[in-house]
Design an enzyme around this catalytic site. Structure first.
Site, PDB file in Angstrom:
ATOM      1  CE  LYS A   1      -4.445  -1.810   1.149  1.00 40.94           C
ATOM      2  NZ  LYS A   1      -5.493  -2.078   2.105  1.00 40.94           N
TER       3      LYS A   1
ATOM      4  NE  ARG B   1      -7.323  -8.555   0.367  1.00 38.83           N
ATOM      5  CZ  ARG B   1      -6.860  -7.794  -0.623  1.00 38.83           C
ATOM      6  NH1 ARG B   1      -5.851  -6.962  -0.423  1.00 38.83           N
ATOM      7  NH2 ARG B   1      -7.422  -7.856  -1.815  1.00 38.83           N
TER       8      ARG B   1
HETATM    9  N1  PMM Z   1      -7.604  -3.683   0.551  1.00 37.02           N
HETATM   10  C1  PMM Z   1      -7.789  -3.906  -0.758  1.00 37.02           C
HETATM   11  C2  PMM Z   1      -8.691  -4.892  -1.194  1.00 37.02           C
HETATM   12  N2  PMM Z   1      -9.364  -5.651  -0.313  1.00 37.02           N
HETATM   13  N3  PMM Z   1      -9.826  -6.237   1.923  1.00 37.02           N
HETATM   14  C3  PMM Z   1      -9.665  -6.023   3.217  1.00 37.02           C
HETATM   15  N4  PMM Z   1     -10.333  -6.780   4.114  1.00 37.02           N
HETATM   16  N5  PMM Z   1      -8.830  -5.058   3.699  1.00 37.02           N
HETATM   17  C4  PMM Z   1      -8.128  -4.245   2.868  1.00 37.02           C
HETATM   18  O1  PMM Z   1      -7.417  -3.349   3.346  1.00 37.02           O
HETATM   19  C5  PMM Z   1      -8.284  -4.441   1.459  1.00 37.02           C
HETATM   20  C6  PMM Z   1      -9.159  -5.460   1.018  1.00 37.02           C
HETATM   21  C7  PMM Z   1      -7.039  -3.077  -1.751  1.00 37.02           C
HETATM   22  O2  PMM Z   1      -5.841  -3.681  -2.123  1.00 37.02           O
HETATM   23  P1  PMM Z   1      -5.608  -4.492  -3.501  1.00 37.02           P
HETATM   24  O3  PMM Z   1      -6.258  -3.717  -4.601  1.00 37.02           O
HETATM   25  O4  PMM Z   1      -4.164  -4.552  -3.656  1.00 37.02           O
HETATM   26  O5  PMM Z   1      -6.168  -5.856  -3.388  1.00 37.02           O
END
Ligand code: PMM
Length: 320
Positions: free
Chosen positions: A225, A265
């Site tokens: 991020k 994650r």
């Molecule tokens: N961030 C993204 C997508 N899904 N889910 C949860 N639970 N928490 C998060 O902070 C989160 C998420 C955005 O990141 P990406 O586009 O790299 O997947």
């Protein structure tokens, strides 16, 4: 669950004796760090299986980018992207989570074998979400969310980010409970980067204990991020591109695991799988409870659900 730990057990999911690793498969052309790489169904399933072989305990499948300014995909397209990948991974025994803000996508993904619904809006984007999840009895991730990310981060103003995020999550958890989702099926997530600047994300990471105080297992999603780019750039420099933030991500994984997070994650699993196992080994040395994880150390074992080799053997003898 103890008030001090964000680990706990999530009903309906396997139990891990350490921080779990959730690998990310974005079936999107435009996610901020890996958009387009796993857009094809076969490539996405293969990627999910690779993440499991590298040590992921769950795989989070999403079909809609949440990056600032992203336009929403329509429902049919999201279903087309997500459901076959969920089905393909679940049929291989993978514990699949579905990353969606739509009740219809959550319901069809659960019917295709998903075990967990991960809604970055915590049920706010689609009023049908909470009843749909409650009906199935699936566990649900409630992320801190102040609305869609539009230009200027106008919703990201805080006097005390930790207190406000805890308070707003508490309100959402109450709504989710009122909607019929059982308390032992709720996971909370501070929503790093969502209506937050780097200083907010860092403050939340510094106070994961306060988020754990909500009494639900805690998911931390820092992977690649923007705030990591800021930390690595220093005051004057340019942030490294998202794909060069994996070592920093693994550092956050170790810190989150040490703080008792239930799961992290991540896009790049291998380093985080090591980080959470080291954190667990250190915890075992402190508490006298050795890890029971089949992956710990240098295992030759197979992944418990897929039967695939968990890790490769080291090519050469260790030196020290
Ligand atoms: N961030 C993204 C997508 N899904 N889910 C949860 N639970 N928490 C998060 O902070 C989160 C998420 C955005 O990141 P990406 O586009 O790299 O997947």
């Amino acid at each position: 669950m103890s008030k001090q730990s964000g680990r706990g057990r999530v009903a309906g999911l396997p139990e891990w004796d350490r921080c779990a690793v959730m690998g990310v498969v974005n079936v999107t052309p435009d996610s901020f760090s890996d958009g387009g790489r796993w857009f094809d169904t076969t490539a996405a399933i293969k990627h999910g299986l690779d993440l499991v072989a590298q040590g992921a305990d769950l795989v989070d499948v999403g079909g809609e980018s949440t990056r600032p300014g992203a336009t929403r995909v329509d429902e049919d397209e999201e279903l087309r992207r997500v459901v076959p990948v969920v089905r393909g991974l679940a049929s291989e025994g993978v514990v699949v989570s579905v990353d969606t803000m739509r009740a219809s996508v959550a319901a069809q993904a659960l019917a295709a074998g998903a075990a967990l619904v991960n809604d970055v809006s915590g049920g706010l984007a689609d009023p049908a979400m909470i009843p749909a999840v409650a009906d199935t009895g699936a566990p649900f991730v409630v992320m801190h969310w102040r609305g869609f990310l539009e230009g200027g981060n106008v919703k990201g103003r805080y006097a005390d980010v930790v207190a406000e995020v805890v308070d707003e999550l508490h309100t959402r958890v109450r709504a989710v409970l009122d909607g019929g989702i059982a308390p032992d099926r709720i996971v909370v997530d501070p929503g790093l980067g969502f209506s937050k600047e780097a200083e907010h994300d860092l403050a939340l990471l510094a106070h994961l204990d306060r988020l754990s105080g909500l009494g639900h297992p805690l998911l931390v999603a820092a992977s690649r991020k923007r705030f990591l780019g800021r930390v690595l750039a220093g005051p004057e420099g340019a942030p490294p591109p998202a794909r060069e933030r994996d070592a920093a991500t693994a550092a956050v994984s170790a810190l989150a695991a040490q703080s008792g997070a239930w799961a992290v994650r991540v896009h790049e699993v291998r380093a985080t799988a090591d980080a959470v196992r080291v954190a667990r080994a250190v915890e075992g040395a402190r508490t006298g409870a050795p890890a029971t994880d089949a992956h710990s150390g240098r295992p030759t074992t197979e992944h418990p659900t897929t039967g695939r080799p968990a890790r490769e053997q080291p090519a050469a003898p260790e030196r020290t």
